[in-house]
Motif scaffolding. Structure first.
Motif, PDB file in Angstrom:
ATOM      1  N   TYR A 109       0.306  -1.580  -0.123  1.00  5.54           N
ATOM      2  CA  TYR A 109       0.152   0.285   0.013  1.00  5.54           C
ATOM      3  C   TYR A 109       1.081   1.504  -0.311  1.00  5.54           C
ATOM      4  N   ALA A 110       1.986   1.189   0.754  1.00  4.97           N
ATOM      5  CA  ALA A 110       2.759   2.494   0.686  1.00  4.97           C
ATOM      6  C   ALA A 110       3.288   2.474   0.120  1.00  4.97           C
ATOM      7  N   ASP A 112       2.363   1.841  -2.645  1.00  3.34           N
ATOM      8  CA  ASP A 112       2.334   2.350  -4.221  1.00  3.34           C
ATOM      9  C   ASP A 112       1.092   4.097  -4.073  1.00  3.34           C
ATOM     10  N   ARG A 113       0.928   4.329  -3.258  1.00  3.75           N
ATOM     11  CA  ARG A 113       0.965   5.667  -2.420  1.00  3.75           C
ATOM     12  C   ARG A 113       2.092   6.495  -3.075  1.00  3.75           C
ATOM     13  N   ARG A 116       2.735   7.116  -7.191  1.00  9.91           N
ATOM     14  CA  ARG A 116       1.483   8.115  -7.165  1.00  9.91           C
ATOM     15  C   ARG A 116       1.863   9.775  -6.562  1.00  9.91           C
ATOM     16  N   PHE A 118       1.108  10.688  -3.635  1.00 11.39           N
ATOM     17  CA  PHE A 118       0.142  11.125  -2.899  1.00 11.39           C
ATOM     18  C   PHE A 118      -1.067  11.978  -3.688  1.00 11.39           C
ATOM     19  N   SER A 120      -2.809  10.864  -5.267  1.00 14.43           N
ATOM     20  CA  SER A 120      -4.307  10.200  -5.661  1.00 14.43           C
ATOM     21  C   SER A 120      -4.013   9.215  -4.848  1.00 14.43           C
ATOM     22  N   ALA A 121      -5.814   8.566  -4.731  1.00  7.00           N
ATOM     23  CA  ALA A 121      -5.623   7.507  -3.928  1.00  7.00           C
ATOM     24  C   ALA A 121      -5.038   6.407  -4.424  1.00  7.00           C
ATOM     25  N   ALA A 122      -4.532   5.073  -3.565  1.00  3.22           N
ATOM     26  CA  ALA A 122      -4.162   3.797  -3.842  1.00  3.22           C
ATOM     27  C   ALA A 122      -4.718   3.278  -4.540  1.00  3.22           C
ATOM     28  N   THR A 127      -5.731  -0.997  -1.015  1.00  2.00           N
ATOM     29  CA  THR A 127      -6.784  -0.166   0.083  1.00  2.00           C
ATOM     30  C   THR A 127      -7.328  -1.367   0.807  1.00  2.00           C
ATOM     31  N   ASP A 143       0.095   5.777   5.541  1.00  2.00           N
ATOM     32  CA  ASP A 143      -0.231   6.060   5.015  1.00  2.00           C
ATOM     33  C   ASP A 143       0.773   7.566   4.955  1.00  2.00           C
ATOM     34  N   GLY A 147       3.972   9.046   3.648  1.00  3.44           N
ATOM     35  CA  GLY A 147       4.505  10.785   3.294  1.00  3.44           C
ATOM     36  C   GLY A 147       5.755  10.740   4.111  1.00  3.44           C
TER      37      GLY A 147
END
Length: 379
Positions: A109-110, A112-113, A116, A118, A120-122, A127, A143, A147
């Motif tokens: 998840y991390a 993928d974020r 992007r 941060f 847009s949503a994962a 998610t 999350d 960040g």
């Protein structure tokens, strides 16, 4: 433990290029996101996210952003937090099947974020998977941790990139057309296909090959290798290598470059391969320092090099080198270098090597072949 939909990091986020801020607005936007999540970060660091899981996320995101400094720091902190060296190696390869399912979900998840930025949503499936494993509160904290480390990664990469603009540019590569024509005939005799296959056996992950020549190694890379970046400065040999790279089961990219200034970010590769290269480079120490720079902690160096003889041939080798006769004939090649000592002196640990004679009949030369490795962490 069986794999699930989150058993691997998407290849798209495993980039060897350092991620940097696109400008002041991008940097201030990232800073604002970190400051806005300050209370969530406090909860994460007060036990909301187990320390080992938190550091696993930090290592994975630092790797996806190709930040050497943060990777090294959090690699050490992860070991102290209880993450095993084997799990860290798995994270480095992007294969997370050995991790516990909750940590695996958090890492995927991390990253993928982070990929992007941060903005847009994962991915919804990632998610949902992470939420079911971690719960809503811990997912929010993961999350925020992602960040925070992404902001640190991009800040360090941006500053480091700006400082490096003052470094000397890589020297132009030289063409050796006469040598290239001869090498097309001799390359398979200088190192047999069996020797190449044996040298490359067991390699994993992303590999950089320096001085790839006409690409005879390419067909011998095992399926455990994800990708090969092959560097060859001589134009004719590079063209032959590009032809040899087509249609291989292991994706192989051939680029121009020099061993003393390897294209690629710090900590970009899991292994490096050099075959009859350190005899030729103008500066062995600089070439080995560059190899060390682009390898990740614990990365391998596979080598096959001819070296100085320990018998009556040595004075002749020295004379051929110092007279300039042999370097001119061999596109910069030197016969009398102590390459094994140079590899050790660069900070590599020699895991295994053998000495052998190879060449054309009475013109055979002493060679060394083996495996060296960087320490998992530096003091």
């Amino acid at each position: 433990m069986g794999r699930d939909s989150a058993a691997q990091i998407d290849d798209r986020v495993l980039t060897p290029e350092p991620q940097r801020f696109e400008g002041a607005r991008d940097a201030f936007g990232a800073l604002a996101r970190v400051l806005g999540s300050a209370s969530v970060l406090v909860r994460a660091y007060r036990g909301g996210v187990p320390p080992a899981r938190r550091e696993a996320v930090m290592v994975a995101v630092s790797r996806s952003n190709a930040c050497r400094g943060c990777s090294n720091v959090h690699h050490r902190w992860a070991l102290r937090a209880g993450v095993s060296a084997e799990d860290l190696r798995s994270i480095g390869l992007g294969d997370l099947a050995a991790l516990d399912v909750a940590t695996r979900s958090a890492v995927v998840y991390a990253t993928d974020r982070a990929a992007r930025r941060f903005r847009s949503a994962a991915d919804p499936q990632l998610t949902a998977n992470a939420r079911s494993r971690l719960g809503e509160a811990q997912l929010e904290q993961v999350d925020a941790v992602a960040g925070l480390i992404a902001f640190a990664n991009l800040t360090m990469n941006t500053v480091t990139g700006a400082l490096r603009t003052s470094r000397p540019q890589p020297r132009p590569t030289s063409a050796h057309p006469s040598f290239a024509k001869v090498w097309r005939i001799l390359s398979s005799k200088a190192m047999s296909h069996e020797a190449r296959r044996e040298l490359l056996a067991g390699l994993e992950g992303t590999v950089v090959e320096l001085g790839a020549g006409d690409g005879l190694n390419f067909r011998h890379y095992p399926s455990t290798v994800n990708r090969v970046v092959a560097i060859e400065p001589e134009p004719q040999l590079r063209s032959l290598a590009q032809q040899a790279a087509r249609g291989l089961p292991v994706p192989t990219t051939v680029v121009d470059g020099a061993a003393e200034a390897i294209p690629g970010a710090d900590d970009s590769y899991d292994a490096a391969v050099i075959c009859l290269v350190l005899c030729t480079v103008p500066d062995q120490a600089q070439a080995l320092a560059e190899i060390k720079r682009v390898l990740r902690p614990g990365g391998e160096l596979r080598f096959y090099e001819h070296v100085a003889a320990g018998d009556r041939r040595r004075p002749i080798q020295r004379w051929l080198d110092t007279s300039g006769i042999w370097p001119r004939l061999g596109a910069g090649c030197h016969l009398s270098r102590d390459t094994l000592r140079a590899i050790r002196g660069a900070g590599f640990i020699i895991e295994e090597y053998c000495e052998l004679e190879s060449g054309l009949g009475r013109l055979s030369l002493p060679h060394i072949a083996g495996v060296a490795r960087l320490p998992l962490s530096t003091p």
